[in-house]
Design a protein around this motif. Structure first.
Motif, short mmCIF file in Angstrom:
data_model
loop_
_atom_site.label_atom_id
_atom_site.label_comp_id
_atom_site.label_asym_id
_atom_site.label_seq_id
_atom_site.Cartn_x
_atom_site.Cartn_y
_atom_site.Cartn_z
N PHE A 64 -0.65 18.87 1.12
CA PHE A 64 -0.27 18.36 -0.20
C PHE A 64 0.68 17.18 -0.08
O PHE A 64 0.44 16.11 -0.64
N TRP A 65 1.77 17.36 0.66
CA TRP A 65 2.78 16.31 0.71
C TRP A 65 2.31 15.10 1.52
O TRP A 65 2.69 13.96 1.23
N TYR A 66 1.46 15.34 2.49
CA TYR A 66 0.90 14.21 3.25
C TYR A 66 0.06 13.33 2.33
O TYR A 66 0.13 12.10 2.39
N ILE A 67 -0.72 13.96 1.48
CA ILE A 67 -1.55 13.22 0.52
C ILE A 67 -0.67 12.45 -0.45
O ILE A 67 -0.96 11.30 -0.80
N ILE A 68 0.45 13.06 -0.88
CA ILE A 68 1.37 12.40 -1.80
C ILE A 68 1.97 11.16 -1.15
O ILE A 68 2.03 10.08 -1.75
N LEU A 69 2.43 11.32 0.08
CA LEU A 69 3.05 10.19 0.78
C LEU A 69 2.05 9.07 1.01
O LEU A 69 2.37 7.89 0.91
N ALA A 70 0.81 9.45 1.32
CA ALA A 70 -0.23 8.44 1.55
C ALA A 70 -0.60 7.73 0.25
O ALA A 70 -0.99 6.56 0.27
N GLU A 71 -0.49 8.42 -0.89
CA GLU A 71 -0.85 7.85 -2.18
C GLU A 71 0.23 6.91 -2.70
O GLU A 71 -0.06 6.02 -3.52
N ASN A 72 1.47 7.09 -2.22
CA ASN A 72 2.57 6.27 -2.73
C ASN A 72 2.70 4.99 -1.90
O ASN A 72 3.09 5.02 -0.73
N ASP A 73 2.38 3.86 -2.52
CA ASP A 73 2.38 2.58 -1.80
C ASP A 73 3.77 2.20 -1.30
O ASP A 73 3.91 1.59 -0.24
N GLU A 74 4.80 2.54 -2.07
CA GLU A 74 6.16 2.16 -1.68
C GLU A 74 6.61 2.89 -0.42
O GLU A 74 7.36 2.33 0.39
N PHE A 75 6.17 4.13 -0.24
CA PHE A 75 6.62 4.89 0.91
C PHE A 75 6.21 4.22 2.22
O PHE A 75 6.91 4.34 3.23
#
Length: 281
Positions: A64-75
């Motif tokens: 879940f969190w890996y997908i979130i981090l990958a989806e966030n361009d700023e990260f």
């Protein structure tokens, strides 16, 4: 009393009224700050149990969190390409506000927070949960910024060669660094794992923009995690649909260009045969 004396008295009265009004506004501002702080504390005390409930649910969703981090361009601005395969094993990101534990004395600033990041058991990075605390500090010029105490995190073994802490330890605190050491040190300072040592007190000498990353996680990634996850699933679904639409199965092929090319090549072959026949004669 002359006109000038009357105007002078009026001016003094206006000055007193203005001074009293400004003093009242200053008092109002202090009272308003207190009200806003109480509102923030009330909201956080209501929200924290809900995020704790969500935390339990999210731990059951793979990556879940890996997908979130990958989806966030700023990260992506705060992690090096070498970090990515390790972030896949993050199974928990949690933001906690210590003020929710206050029992009426309000000793904590409602904007102080802790970020916990956990890595699940895996073959390439140690299983661990690391909590980093952030406090709002007011500078001499009145501006606010975050500061944090460094916390230890076990780096992946493969990244140990660029671990800034190990490089400084090996080079007498950085005094005997070679050009290759400096290159690796700079690469290590760009790694997400260096952020855990960020303090906010040494600009230019530690992980860059550590405060921005802390705010990004606490105010955006953590709060809007479900939104990012849904967007990621929608994108994935859209890509699958595009592949289906691009499929040519069941469609009739247009062979007109192929047939024309075949006829052209046949004519050219016949002409070549005629020329060769004439030469042989």
């Amino acid at each position: 009393m002359s006109q000038d004396e009357v105007e002078t008295l009026d001016s003094k009265d206006e000055s007193k009224i203005l001074s009293a009004s400004l003093s009242s506004l200053s008092t109002w501002e202090q009272e308003m700050d207190k009200v806003e702080k109480e509102a923030d504390v009330y909201r956080l005390k209501l929200a924290q149990p809900m995020y704790a409930k969500r935390r339990t649910i999210l731990k059951r969703i793979p990556k879940f969190w890996y997908i979130i981090l990958a989806e966030n361009d700023e990260f992506a601005d705060y992690a090096s390409p070498d970090d990515l395969k390790y972030l896949e094993f993050i199974d928990d990101i949690y933001v906690h506000y210590p003020v929710v534990e206050d029992t009426g004395n309000n000793t904590n600033n409602p904007r102080d927070f802790d970020i916990t990041i956990s890595f699940k058991k895996n073959p390439i990075i140690q299983e661990q949960a690391v909590t980093k605390s952030f406090k709002v500090v007011v500078r001499d010029n009145g501006e606010e910024h975050l500061e944090s105490v460094p916390v230890e995190i076990t780096w992946p073994q493969e990244l140990s060669k660029i671990n800034p802490h190990l490089i400084r330890e090996r080079t007498d605190g950085g005094k005997t660094m070679t050009s290759d050491d400096k290159k690796k040190y700079r690469a290590g300072m760009k790694s997400f794992f260096s952020w855990f040592a960020w303090t906010g007190k040494k600009p230019g000498k530690e992980f860059r923009n550590g405060e921005d990353l802390a705010n990004l996680i606490s105010e955006d990634i953590f709060v809007n995690a479900l939104k990012y996850y849904i967007v990621a699933l929608s994108n994935e679904s859209g890509e699958e649909g595009s592949e289906d639409e691009d499929s040519s199965e069941g469609e009739e092929l247009d062979l007109s260009d192929v047939e024309a090319g075949t006829r052209k090549r046949a004519l050219e072959d016949n002409e070549l045969e005629d020329v060769q026949a004439k030469k042989s004669k």
